[in-house]
Write an enzyme that holds these catalytic residues in place. Structure first.
Site, PDB file in Angstrom:
ATOM      1  N   CYS A   1      -5.443   5.617  -3.252  1.00 38.26           N
ATOM      2  CA  CYS A   1      -4.637   4.404  -3.395  1.00 38.26           C
ATOM      3  C   CYS A   1      -3.311   4.794  -4.030  1.00 38.26           C
ATOM      4  CB  CYS A   1      -5.358   3.366  -4.246  1.00 38.26           C
ATOM      5  SG  CYS A   1      -4.401   1.856  -4.495  1.00 38.26           S
TER       6      CYS A   1
ATOM      7  N   CYS B   1       0.866  -1.180   0.000  1.00 35.06           N
ATOM      8  CA  CYS B   1       0.000   0.000   0.000  1.00 35.06           C
ATOM      9  C   CYS B   1       0.900   1.226   0.000  1.00 35.06           C
ATOM     10  CB  CYS B   1      -0.916   0.008   1.220  1.00 35.06           C
ATOM     11  SG  CYS B   1      -1.861   1.536   1.406  1.00 35.06           S
TER      12      CYS B   1
END
Length: 280
Positions: free
Chosen positions: A224, A73
């Protein structure tokens, strides 16, 4: 069992962070779901454990809000950098973090209060080989501007992995696109054996994009980071932008550069929201 935690966010992509460098804390998928619950728990897009590492200074051990593990991530690793520096676990402003994509090097920028405000991450090279993304596809050529059919409609997509798989789709108006309807269908499409994160992207101007992301195992998130990197790579491969791109997301803005040497660099903020103790 009581656990100390810190809630952090990178342009709205929020996780519960747990320092597991002194105690080897392990939680079940059900416990991770409980902590991530926005009504009955702390709330977040998942849980990230900060562990000791044999290959970097620290390891980021990441889980989605449904309890499933995830490789990487981008927004999360920026917050890991802020956590280890601000909490005195390291004095190194260029720490190395072990992730599912490998060991990443961060560049921490502090503000006047000495706390980390901005982080640049060398995200490494994008993965385009179909079998490594992974995507079920004939041949070894990158999957660029190919067709996927959903509910009788065709969309053109590009497949990129930044340590986790992404499907990048360009639409006229991402803000008005039915992300929550189409996203989960593509996430679970037979093309993608490990499911996939889906980016819906519209062009705002020269080297300026707007992105919404449906994250596998979580749903739509405000941002994201790996998705923004994948979007930049896809945009360059499709001739839509230059190598340095501004990407606006619902939670804020990231600056992404795909350098000639192959590495993708991501720059964005990292913030601590609150900390506390929770019974689990």
């Amino acid at each position: 069992m009581k656990i100390n935690f810190t809630k952090m966010e990178g342009i709205g992509n929020d996780y519960v962070y747990i320092d597991a460098t002194k105690n080897d804390i392990r939680l079940s998928p059900e416990q991770i779901q409980k902590l991530s619950d926005r009504n009955f728990g702390i709330g977040g897009d998942g849980v990230i454990f900060i562990r000791n590492s044999n290959s970097g200074e620290f390891q980021m051990d990441m889980y989605n809000s449904d309890g499933s593990s995830s490789e990487m991530c981008g927004n999360g690793v920026r917050c890991v950098g802020k956590f280890v520096y601000d909490h005195g676990l390291t004095k190194n402003q260029k720490p190395t973090i072990e992730t599912g994509k490998g060991v990443l090097t961060l560049d921490l920028k502090t503000g006047t209060n000495g706390k980390v405000e901005m982080v640049t991450v060398d995200m490494g090279e994008p993965i385009l080989k179909p079998s490594l993304v992974p995507i079920v596809w004939k041949g070894d050529e990158p999957v660029i501007n190919q067709v996927i059919e959903v509910q009788g409609k065709q969309y053109h997509f590009t497949a990129v992995s930044m340590g986790n798989p992404h499907c990048v789709i360009y639409v006229d108006d991402a803000d008005d696109f039915p992300v929550r309807e189409i996203g989960p269908i593509i996430e679970n499409h037979p093309f993608f054996p490990r499911r996939v994160n889906v980016e819906f992207v519209s062009i705002k101007g020269k080297d300026h994009l707007y992105q919404r992301t449906w994250e596998r195992g979580t749903g739509e998130t405000l941002a994201c980071g790996t998705g923004a990197c994948a979007v930049t790579v896809a945009s360059i491969l499709n001739g839509k932008t230059g190598r340095s791109v501004r990407i606006d997301l619902r939670g804020g803005t990231l600056h992404i550069e795909w350098q000639e040497n192959g590495s993708v660099f991501m720059t964005g903020p990292a913030k601590e929201v609150f900390s506390g103790e929770v019974e689990i």
